[in-house]
Design an enzyme around this catalytic site. Sequence first.
Site, mmCIF file in Angstrom:
data_model
loop_
_atom_site.group_PDB
_atom_site.id
_atom_site.type_symbol
_atom_site.label_atom_id
_atom_site.label_comp_id
_atom_site.label_asym_id
_atom_site.label_seq_id
_atom_site.Cartn_x
_atom_site.Cartn_y
_atom_site.Cartn_z
ATOM 1 C CD GLU A 500 -2.645 -1.404 -0.100
ATOM 2 O OE1 GLU A 500 -2.896 -0.422 -0.847
ATOM 3 O OE2 GLU A 500 -2.946 -2.565 -0.411
ATOM 4 C CG HIS A 503 -1.141 1.192 -4.519
ATOM 5 N ND1 HIS A 503 -1.114 1.101 -5.890
ATOM 6 C CD2 HIS A 503 -1.609 -0.004 -4.073
ATOM 7 C CE1 HIS A 503 -1.536 -0.104 -6.257
ATOM 8 N NE2 HIS A 503 -1.833 -0.794 -5.174
ATOM 9 C CB ILE A 633 -14.843 -7.814 -10.457
ATOM 10 C CG1 ILE A 633 -15.670 -8.985 -9.905
ATOM 11 C CG2 ILE A 633 -13.391 -8.219 -10.571
ATOM 12 C CD1 ILE A 633 -15.704 -10.198 -10.833
ATOM 13 C CG PHE A 634 -19.323 -8.231 -8.606
ATOM 14 C CD1 PHE A 634 -19.786 -8.109 -9.905
ATOM 15 C CD2 PHE A 634 -18.847 -9.461 -8.181
ATOM 16 C CE1 PHE A 634 -19.787 -9.199 -10.773
ATOM 17 C CE2 PHE A 634 -18.842 -10.557 -9.043
ATOM 18 C CZ PHE A 634 -19.305 -10.426 -10.340
ATOM 19 N N GLY A 637 -13.038 -1.007 -8.706
ATOM 20 C CA GLY A 637 -12.688 -0.567 -10.058
ATOM 21 C C GLY A 637 -12.066 -1.629 -10.923
ATOM 22 C CE1 TYR A 638 -7.158 -4.042 -9.489
ATOM 23 C CE2 TYR A 638 -8.549 -2.886 -7.911
ATOM 24 C CZ TYR A 638 -7.291 -3.191 -8.407
ATOM 25 O OH TYR A 638 -6.171 -2.646 -7.826
#
Length: 715
Positions: A500, A503, A633-634, A637-638
Site C-alpha cells: 500500500e 501505491h 470486480i463488483f 474498479g477492477y
Amino acid sequence: MRFASSYMLLLLRAARALQPALAASPRRGLCASAVMNPLLEQDGLPKFASIKEEHVEPAVSTILEDLDANLQSLEASLSKGATYEDTVEALEKISAPLGYAWGVVGHLKGVKDSEDLRAAHAAMQPKVVEATQKLGQSRKVYEALEGLGDSLSPTRKRVVDANLRSMRLGGVALEGAAKDEYNKNQVRLSELSTAFSNNVLDATKAFELVVTDAADVEGLPPSAKGAAAEKAASADKCEKADADNGPWLLGLDAPSYIPAMQHLKSSALREKLYEAFVTRAGDVNAPLIDEILTLKGEQAKLLGFGTYADVSLQAKMASSVAEIEELHELLAAKATPAAKAELENLEAYAAKNGHAGALEHWDVPFWAERLREEKFAFSEEELRPYFALPAVLDGLFGVIERLFGVTVAAADGKADTWWDDVRYFEISDAAGDVVASFYLDPYSRPENKRGGAWMDVCIGRSKALGRGVPTAYLTCNGSPPVGDKPSLMTFNEVETLYHEMGHGLQHMLTKVEDGDAAGINGVEWDAVELPSQFMENWLLDKPTLYGFAKHYETGEPLPEEFYEKLKGSKTFHAGLGMTRQIAFGMLDVELHGGGYDPSSSETVFDVQKRIFDKYLAMAPRDYDRFLCAFGHIFAGGYSCGYYSYKWAEVLSADAFAAFEEAGLENEAAVKELGMKFRDTVLACGGGTPPAEVFEAFRGRGPSPEALLRHSGLSD
C-alpha cells in the site's frame, strides 16, 4: 485485497477524469455554510474530529447546487478559442468541492461505517451520480476539449485525450431514450455496488463462532488465542476472558480467520469457518451480481461495444481480451503443473502425518502450514515478535529514504483522525520541505471497517487548485495490539503495508502539476500495481529487513537462519498462489467479456466452477459463493481489470530485477536506480504512457522472465 477503492471514490476519480476539465471560476463560494458544516471547510485536511453523519446531506446538497450553476456559467463562457485553462482547469475547479466532500464521505464509509452514515450516503448517492453524469455529458465541454488541438504539451494532450475518451464512454454522444436509459443504469449500478459492499461487511461482522472448550482451540498460537479472547470480551460474550481459559471468539476478518485456518487442529471448526467464509453474503449478493452484469452489458451496447470488457479495455495497457488471455496462458503453462504437483505433495505429507481421506479445502491451509514449518524449520508465530508495527514502520521509512531521498516523520496531532489509533505522517525532501503526507489506519475493525487493504486519495496535487502537498489514505486490516503488546505482525501483513505504501508513493511523489495526470490519476489501470508490487520485493533485501526485524522486547535482531529460511520460503507453493490469481483474473474476463449470459441457464457459479476447474488444482465446493464477496470486480474498479495484478507484476518484477542486476549490495547503484525509479515510475503519473515510463526506467520493454524466476517457476 489491495488497491480497492470504494466505488464512489472511483466514480469521482472518473468524474474528474472524464470531466476533470470542468471548471471556471466558481460562481459562488461555499463560505456561508462552512462555519457550520465541516465538509464545506476545504482549505486544508478534512476536519474528521468535527464531521458527523448529519453534515453529509446539507453539505453535498449545497455543493451540487453550486456545481450545477457553475457548469451552466462555464458552458456559457466557452468559445471556439477556449484554452486549456478555460476548459480543463476550469472544470477541475468547479468539480473539486464535490470531489473533496464526497471523497471524505466515501472514505468514512470504508473505515467508520454506521447506519446513519449509510442512510446519508444512500440519500445523496443518486444525486451525486446524476451530477457527475451531467458533467461528463456536456456537449459544450466536449466540443471545447476537441478544439484544443495538438499544440499542448504531451502531458496536457494525454489529459485532454483521456477526458474525451472518458466522456465518450460516459455517454456524451447519446441522445433521447438511449441517454435516459444509460443514466438510469449508472445510478442503479452505483446503488448495487454500494449494496454489494455493505452486504459483505455485514456478513463478515455478523458471523461469530464462540468457543468455550480449550480442546477446540488446540493448535491456535498464543497471539491468536489472546486476540480471540480479547475479541470475546469486547463483544460482551462474557464478563472476562483470557488467552488460556477463554472464551474465544473467532470471526471472518483476516487477523482472526487466517490463523484459525492455519493452526486449529479441529477439522470440524476449520470446516465451519471455511464454509462461512466462502458463502459470505451469498444469498443477498447473488441476485445483485446478475443485475450488475446485465446492466454493464446494456451500457456497453448503448455505447456501441460488444461487451463490457471492450469498454473497460479502452483505458488500459492491454489492447484486447486476447492479449490478457495470452499472458495468463503463458503463466499458467508454468504454474498449473507446479500447482498440481504441490497439491499432490501436500496430500502425501498429510497422509503420512495422520490425515485420513482426501484433503478438503479447509485442510489445505492447515497442512500447508505444517509442511512449511517442517521444510523451513520456522513458523509465522516465531517471526511475529520481530515484526512489531513501530519497528516495521521505521524500517519502511528507512528504505524509502534510501531509495528515493525523502524522509518520513510522525506528525500525529497535526491532523484530525477518524479513529484513535490512526496515525499521520509527513514526507520531506532533502531540503527539509514537506512535500506530501499520509494517514495510516493499520488495524482490523470488523464492526465498522471493510476488509482488505487499500490506498485512496485524500488530496491530490494540482497547480490549478493551489494544492502542492498531496495526501494519501493508507488503510490496512492488520493484527491489532493485544494487551500491553504492540501489534505483532505476520510477514504477509508487513508485505501488505509495503504494497500500500507503494501505491501511496506514486500518489505522493508525483511531479505532475496537472491534477488529472498527477499521481495515480490518468494511469492505465493495469499499470497501477507496478509501484505497489515493486515495494514488496524489498522485504527480502537484507539491509531493508534488518532495518526493522528486531525482537520487540529484547531488541535482538532476527537470527540469521531465519533470514535464509524466509528467502527459501518465498517460492513455497508458488504454483498454487499463482494459479489462484490467474483463475480470479480469467473468471473476471469471462464474466465481462462475453463468456457469460445472465439470461441463460448457466449461472455465475457455473462459470466460476468452469474457470476454476481449468486453472486450479482443487475444484471449488458446490456451495462456494466466492463471487458474492468478490468486491474488486463488483464493488470496486477492477471489472475486467483483476488481471492487472499479474500484468503489473510482470512490470514490477522486471523493475526490481534492474536492482538485482546492478547488485543489491552495491549501495551507490541501488541509490542511483532508486532515484531513477522515483523520477520515472513515481514522478510521471498519468502524464506519460506507462509503457514509455517503464522503458525510460528499464531501457527496454518488460519481460516476464523475472516474475517466473522470482516465483521459482522458470526453467
